[in-house]
Design an enzyme around this catalytic site. Structure first.
Site, short mmCIF file in Angstrom:
data_model
loop_
_atom_site.label_atom_id
_atom_site.label_comp_id
_atom_site.label_asym_id
_atom_site.label_seq_id
_atom_site.Cartn_x
_atom_site.Cartn_y
_atom_site.Cartn_z
CD GLU A 428 10.58 16.09 -38.70
OE1 GLU A 428 11.24 15.69 -39.68
OE2 GLU A 428 10.39 17.29 -38.45
CD GLU A 433 8.71 22.52 -37.06
OE1 GLU A 433 9.80 22.71 -37.63
OE2 GLU A 433 7.71 22.04 -37.62
#
Length: 541
Positions: A428, A433
């Site tokens: 990933e 974020e």
């Protein structure tokens, strides 16, 4: 450079039997102020014919006092601790100059006595004005993006990094690349041990990188992580010392006081030779220093220019400009629907929908909106799985982020073999974020076996105005390296290898806005709604 006390000298060693600025000799129990401070100053190269030294400017001070347990030396406003009572200075004013050094003898309970001495030092070397100008311009860093920015070789070896030459950015996350070094015009040397935590306010805390055992000389508040003969991320705060330029044997050399250092702590004499200074490019220096074990010469390439990233991916492969009103283009995007029990977990509180109130294209923007409704929260998560995936390239996403405690937007990629081998084996890449409970703090992360969840490879950067302004969040992904950027500023590098799931594997894109959960944290009880707005998503190869 050498100096000589104005009182007397004897073959380069001057003995001071002075009690200057001394506190009263008062004993309170076992606490006794140090008395009878003796200071000797060994002026390098001094003899009867050259009482002020050989022109190198170096003086070795040695202090001793009754009832003293430690010593401090003060020169040019900088305090250097010396438990042994020995301190070396290299003075830098060309010609014969007088310098004042204060010696503080510290006794039990912190009581102290002090004396100030003067030394006359002859300096024959005059550094080139262009060298001084370059050194005192801006802040310096390890030039991590080039081969050999850090290396080692034999003592007095002729070429940089004969035993080891570090590949570009191979020492990411060890406590070296975020250091900055400032050579002040007033001869102060400032070492910032983490330049990434100083925005919006200064934070002196950081970590450094060094040699096992030798790094203990720093006497920091922690131990760091031992990795073979290296110590990674040794806790150490910003500090200030002094610097001077001399040319012993005709080689320009930077001398730092105390335990001041550049790049990797090696102990030794804290002198850094400028390797072939006249032949180096502008704004770049190659340094060499011998460690305290006299085992290796350590090499560094430093620069006073921040890295300007140049991608090799310039051909547009795929994009969505979100210029058609309505639902997201079904040729590009599909949906994940339902609650976290459907597979994304993380303790998130929202239910994902494809309702226009949660996801739509309006006014040239994709809007993913989280809402408080029906006693819970709704939002959306869209993906290119089974529609578009790729191996290697540059992804750039221009976005404005939601606001509010508990919001957790993410722009990320997942291995296309996710359904077959699962997570984290598929890998990933989190391009961006953000959590509303830590406004304006952006992070990127890599998750893969042995480094996932709370143990992921994470880097953070402060970006003002992420919820009021659009910013470009990018990842540049090659077989050798994964680089994360904000507005084309590099802040996170990862060395890619065949051992990671990021090597020769397809990945697809995901855009979502979660609420709460392991990272999002507590949701503001007053939260009503907020949107992640995306101007475009572009993939270049």
């Amino acid at each position: 450079m050498s100096s000589i006390i104005n009182i007397k000298y004897l073959l380069g060693t001057i003995i001071f039997l002075l009690i200057g600025c001394q506190e009263d000799d008062v004993s309170v129990g076992a606490i006794i102020a140090p008395t009878n401070i003796q200071v000797t100053a060994d002026i390098v190269g001094s003899d009867e014919s050259n009482p002020n030294g050989d022109g190198s400017g170096t003086v070795i001070f040695k202090a001793n006092a009754e009832n003293a347990i430690a010593y401090q030396f003060v020169y040019n406003g900088n305090v250097q601790s010396s438990p042994s009572g020995i301190q070396e200075y290299t003075f830098g004013n060309t010609g014969l100059s007088t310098y004042q050094v204060t010696v503080i003898a510290v006794g039990a309970g912190g009581v102290s006595s002090s004396t100030t001495v003067e030394v006359d030092v002859l300096v024959l070397y005059e550094p080139p004005i262009e060298l001084i100008t370059m050194l005192t311009t801006g802040s310096w860093r390890i030039k991590s993006e080039v081969q050999g920015h850090f290396g080692l070789g034999p003592v007095e070896g002729e070429e940089p990094g004969q035993f080891f030459s570090a590949p570009p950015n191979s020492k990411e996350n060890v406590g070296m690349y975020d250091d900055r070094y400032i050579f002040g015009e007033d001869a102060t040397f400032t070492h910032i041990t983490n330049n990434e935590n100083d925005d919006p306010t200064l934070n002196p805390e950081g970590t450094v990188f060094g040699r096992i055992d030798l790094i203990d000389e720093l006497a920091g508040p922690g131990t760091g992580t031992v990795d073979g003969a290296d110590v990674l991320n040794y806790p150490y705060s910003d500090y200030t010392g002094s610097w001077a330029i001399s040319a012993p044997g005709g080689v320009e050399t930077i001398s730092l006081t105390g335990t001041s250092f550049i790049g990797y702590y090696t102990g030794g004499n804290h002198k850094y030779e400028l390797y072939k200074y006249a032949e180096q490019p502008a704004n770049e220096l190659i340094l060499r220093t011998t460690d305290g074990n006299n085992e290796f010469d350590w090499w560094f390439i430093i620069t006073n220019k921040e890295e300007s990233f140049q991608t090799t991916f310039n051909s547009l492969l795929w994009s969505d400009e979100f210029d058609v009103e309505g639902a997201p283009n079904s040729a590009n995007w599909s949906y994940d629907l339902g609650t976290g029990t459907n597979g994304w977990g993380n303790g998130e509180a929202q239910t994902y929908t494809n309702d226009p109130g949660n996801v739509s294209v309006q006014g040239g923007l994709l809007r993913i909106t989280a809402k408080a409704e029906n006693g819970g929260y709704t939002s959306a998560r869209i993906k290119t799985e089974n529609l578009f995936s790729f191996t290697y390239g540059r992804v750039e996403i221009r976005a404005r982020l939601p606001v509010g405690g508990g919001t957790w937007p993410a722009l990320w990629m997942l291995g296309a073999n996710f359904e077959t081998i699962g997570w984290p084996a598929c890998g990933e890449m989190d391009i961006m974020e953000h959590v509303g409970n830590n406004q304006n703090n952006i992070s990127s992360a890599l998750h893969f076996p042995e480094n996932n969840g709370g143990n992921a490879i994470v880097k953070e950067i402060t970006v003002p105005g992420v919820s009021t302004d659009f910013h470009a969040y990018s990842v540049d992904w090659t077989p050798e390296e994964i680089v994360f950027l904000v507005d084309n500023q590099v802040y996170h590098r990862f060395q890619n290898t065949t051992a990671t799931p990021f090597y020769e594997k397809d990945f697809f894109l995901i855009l979502n806005l979660a609420m709460g959960g392991n990272l999002g944290g507590a949701i503001d009880p007053a939260f009503v709604s907020s949107s992640l707005e995306v101007d475009y998503v572009r993939v270049y190869q």
